[in-house]
Design a protein around this motif. Structure first.
Motif, PDB file in Angstrom:
ATOM      1  N   ARG A   1      42.000  61.865  64.106  1.00 33.95           N
ATOM      2  CA  ARG A   1      40.624  61.472  63.825  1.00 33.95           C
ATOM      3  C   ARG A   1      40.071  62.171  62.587  1.00 33.95           C
ATOM      4  O   ARG A   1      39.367  61.570  61.774  1.00 33.95           O
ATOM      5  CB  ARG A   1      39.731  61.784  65.023  1.00 33.95           C
ATOM      6  CG  ARG A   1      40.133  61.104  66.315  1.00 33.95           C
ATOM      7  CD  ARG A   1      39.837  59.617  66.300  1.00 33.95           C
ATOM      8  NE  ARG A   1      38.410  59.337  66.358  1.00 33.95           N
ATOM      9  CZ  ARG A   1      37.893  58.128  66.593  1.00 33.95           C
ATOM     10  NH1 ARG A   1      38.712  57.100  66.793  1.00 33.95           N
ATOM     11  NH2 ARG A   1      36.595  57.935  66.631  1.00 33.95           N
TER      12      ARG A   1
ATOM     13  N   ASN B   1      31.909  60.952  64.703  1.00 32.40           N
ATOM     14  CA  ASN B   1      31.504  60.131  65.852  1.00 32.40           C
ATOM     15  C   ASN B   1      32.612  60.044  66.900  1.00 32.40           C
ATOM     16  O   ASN B   1      32.700  59.081  67.655  1.00 32.40           O
ATOM     17  CB  ASN B   1      31.126  58.722  65.377  1.00 32.40           C
ATOM     18  CG  ASN B   1      29.925  58.740  64.453  1.00 32.40           C
ATOM     19  OD1 ASN B   1      28.977  59.477  64.680  1.00 32.40           O
ATOM     20  ND2 ASN B   1      29.973  57.943  63.396  1.00 32.40           N
ATOM     21  N   CYS B   2      33.437  61.063  66.909  1.00 30.98           N
ATOM     22  CA  CYS B   2      34.581  61.088  67.833  1.00 30.98           C
ATOM     23  C   CYS B   2      34.103  61.294  69.274  1.00 30.98           C
ATOM     24  O   CYS B   2      33.220  62.108  69.538  1.00 30.98           O
ATOM     25  CB  CYS B   2      35.531  62.207  67.414  1.00 30.98           C
ATOM     26  SG  CYS B   2      36.933  62.437  68.504  1.00 30.98           S
ATOM     27  N   THR B   3      34.702  60.547  70.196  1.00 27.71           N
ATOM     28  CA  THR B   3      34.387  60.703  71.625  1.00 27.71           C
ATOM     29  C   THR B   3      35.672  60.955  72.404  1.00 27.71           C
ATOM     30  O   THR B   3      36.773  60.861  71.866  1.00 27.71           O
ATOM     31  CB  THR B   3      33.699  59.449  72.182  1.00 27.71           C
ATOM     32  OG1 THR B   3      34.547  58.314  71.974  1.00 27.71           O
ATOM     33  CG2 THR B   3      32.362  59.205  71.476  1.00 27.71           C
ATOM     34  N   CYS B   4      35.524  61.256  73.657  1.00 27.90           N
ATOM     35  CA  CYS B   4      36.666  61.477  74.541  1.00 27.90           C
ATOM     36  C   CYS B   4      37.548  60.219  74.544  1.00 27.90           C
ATOM     37  O   CYS B   4      37.041  59.101  74.594  1.00 27.90           O
ATOM     38  CB  CYS B   4      36.166  61.778  75.949  1.00 27.90           C
ATOM     39  SG  CYS B   4      37.500  61.961  77.170  1.00 27.90           S
TER      40      CYS B   4
ATOM     41  N   SER C   1      38.227  55.862  77.970  1.00 27.59           N
ATOM     42  CA  SER C   1      37.267  54.809  77.620  1.00 27.59           C
ATOM     43  C   SER C   1      35.950  54.929  78.376  1.00 27.59           C
ATOM     44  O   SER C   1      34.893  54.581  77.865  1.00 27.59           O
ATOM     45  CB  SER C   1      37.886  53.432  77.874  1.00 27.59           C
ATOM     46  OG  SER C   1      38.296  53.304  79.235  1.00 27.59           O
ATOM     47  N   GLU C   2      35.998  55.409  79.606  1.00 31.12           N
ATOM     48  CA  GLU C   2      34.780  55.507  80.399  1.00 31.12           C
ATOM     49  C   GLU C   2      33.930  56.724  80.050  1.00 31.12           C
ATOM     50  O   GLU C   2      32.780  56.834  80.478  1.00 31.12           O
ATOM     51  CB  GLU C   2      35.110  55.560  81.900  1.00 31.12           C
ATOM     52  CG  GLU C   2      35.740  54.296  82.460  1.00 31.12           C
ATOM     53  CD  GLU C   2      37.234  54.249  82.180  1.00 31.12           C
ATOM     54  OE1 GLU C   2      37.778  55.277  81.702  1.00 31.12           O
ATOM     55  OE2 GLU C   2      37.852  53.188  82.417  1.00 31.12           O
ATOM     56  N   CYS C   3      34.496  57.643  79.272  1.00 35.62           N
ATOM     57  CA  CYS C   3      33.799  58.894  78.952  1.00 35.62           C
ATOM     58  C   CYS C   3      33.260  58.844  77.527  1.00 35.62           C
ATOM     59  O   CYS C   3      33.998  58.562  76.582  1.00 35.62           O
ATOM     60  CB  CYS C   3      34.738  60.089  79.120  1.00 35.62           C
ATOM     61  SG  CYS C   3      33.963  61.681  78.785  1.00 35.62           S
ATOM     62  N   HIS C   4      31.970  59.121  77.360  1.00 38.18           N
ATOM     63  CA  HIS C   4      31.341  59.082  76.035  1.00 38.18           C
ATOM     64  C   HIS C   4      31.019  60.476  75.503  1.00 38.18           C
ATOM     65  O   HIS C   4      30.280  60.610  74.526  1.00 38.18           O
ATOM     66  CB  HIS C   4      30.059  58.248  76.098  1.00 38.18           C
ATOM     67  CG  HIS C   4      30.284  56.832  76.540  1.00 38.18           C
ATOM     68  ND1 HIS C   4      30.948  55.899  75.770  1.00 38.18           N
ATOM     69  CD2 HIS C   4      29.968  56.204  77.710  1.00 38.18           C
ATOM     70  CE1 HIS C   4      31.001  54.739  76.425  1.00 38.18           C
ATOM     71  NE2 HIS C   4      30.426  54.903  77.613  1.00 38.18           N
ATOM     72  N   ALA C   5      31.575  61.479  76.123  1.00 34.62           N
ATOM     73  CA  ALA C   5      31.328  62.854  75.681  1.00 34.62           C
ATOM     74  C   ALA C   5      31.963  63.096  74.315  1.00 34.62           C
ATOM     75  O   ALA C   5      33.054  62.603  74.019  1.00 34.62           O
ATOM     76  CB  ALA C   5      31.875  63.831  76.703  1.00 34.62           C
ATOM     77  N   GLN C   6      31.260  63.873  73.476  1.00 35.25           N
ATOM     78  CA  GLN C   6      31.779  64.216  72.155  1.00 35.25           C
ATOM     79  C   GLN C   6      32.257  65.661  72.149  1.00 35.25           C
ATOM     80  O   GLN C   6      31.561  66.547  72.636  1.00 35.25           O
ATOM     81  CB  GLN C   6      30.704  64.020  71.089  1.00 35.25           C
ATOM     82  CG  GLN C   6      30.323  62.559  70.853  1.00 35.25           C
ATOM     83  CD  GLN C   6      29.325  62.414  69.717  1.00 35.25           C
ATOM     84  OE1 GLN C   6      28.436  63.240  69.574  1.00 35.25           O
ATOM     85  NE2 GLN C   6      29.492  61.381  68.913  1.00 35.25           N
TER      86      GLN C   6
END
Length: 244
Positions: free
Chosen positions: A12, A20-23, A26-31
């Protein structure tokens, strides 16, 4: 696992997508936080690239911050609100324009002058950024034959101003080159100070810049009442600059 996270974050960062990287789930939006990334990624080179990405993202989010527009390259961050005309980058001395996308300050030409272009064949005005007509009511967009005689005069006038503008830009480059050569000479032992010559080169460089953009200003304001005074001042400046 740590190896998976390390590979994911490294990829990334390499793709400039880490801000704007997230976990990866797919269900997790934590950065991931900066502390987490630095604890996972071991490469100093990748961490340095990550820190640059953070800085770049921060500058882009702040409306009063911008990068120096020196085309030769400069990584200095400038505060728009603190720079008026004549203020320069503290690192490379480049003077930027913050009201348009032109890479340098272009006084006395206005920002609209720098984006308003005219076809030398039909006198059609258009914006050089989006190529849309400068005047939406222009009726000869696809047919130039009705304006041949006027276009010929316009083309000659454009060429004259363009040649003058180009000449002053080249002369400005000469002044910069001269200043650089004198700077190297002044550093040699047993050479008396050449500060006054360096100052003269700086004045010459600035004068050539003003003369170049005065051509742009005069081209677009030829019919205004104040142009006689402007032309006289420009001619006087050009005579003194040539003498210098």
């Amino acid at each position: 696992s740590q190896p998976c996270w390390s590979e994911y974050l490294t990829t990334r960062i390499d793709q400039n997508m880490v801000v704007n990287c997230t976990c990866p789930i797919s269900e997790c939006h934590a950065q991931p936080t900066t502390a987490f990334i630095c604890s996972i990624v071991s490469s100093e080179e990748i961490i340095a690239k990550y820190e640059k990405a953070l800085l770049r993202g921060y500058v882009e989010c702040c409306s009063n911050l911008t990068w120096c527009t020196n085309p030769q390259g400069c990584d200095q961050i400038l505060l728009k609100d603190g720079l008026g005309y004549g203020a320069a980058c503290s690192k490379c001395s480049w003077i930027s324009c913050f009201n348009c996308n032109f890479p340098e300050a272009h006084y006395p030409a206005s920002c609209s002058h720098m984006s308003h272009m005219t076809c030398a064949k039909c006198n059609h005005g258009f914006c050089w950024r989006c190529l849309k007509p400068w005047r939406p009511t222009h009726k000869d967009y696809y047919n130039c034959s009705a304006m041949v005689s006027k276009a010929a005069w316009q083309e000659k006038r454009f060429q004259d101003y363009n040649e003058r503008c180009t000449f002053h830009h080249h002369a400005r480059e000469f002044a910069i080159s001269l200043r650089n050569r004198i700077s190297s000479i002044s550093e040699m032992p047993k050479i008396r100070t050449l500060t006054f010559v360096l100052d003269a080169c700086k004045v010459l460089e600035q004068a050539r810049k003003v003369l170049a953009y005065s051509c742009v200003y005069s081209y677009y304001n030829q019919d205004t009442e104040s142009m006689d005074i402007v032309e006289q001042q420009t001619e006087s400046l050009e005579l003194h600059t040539n003498a210098l």
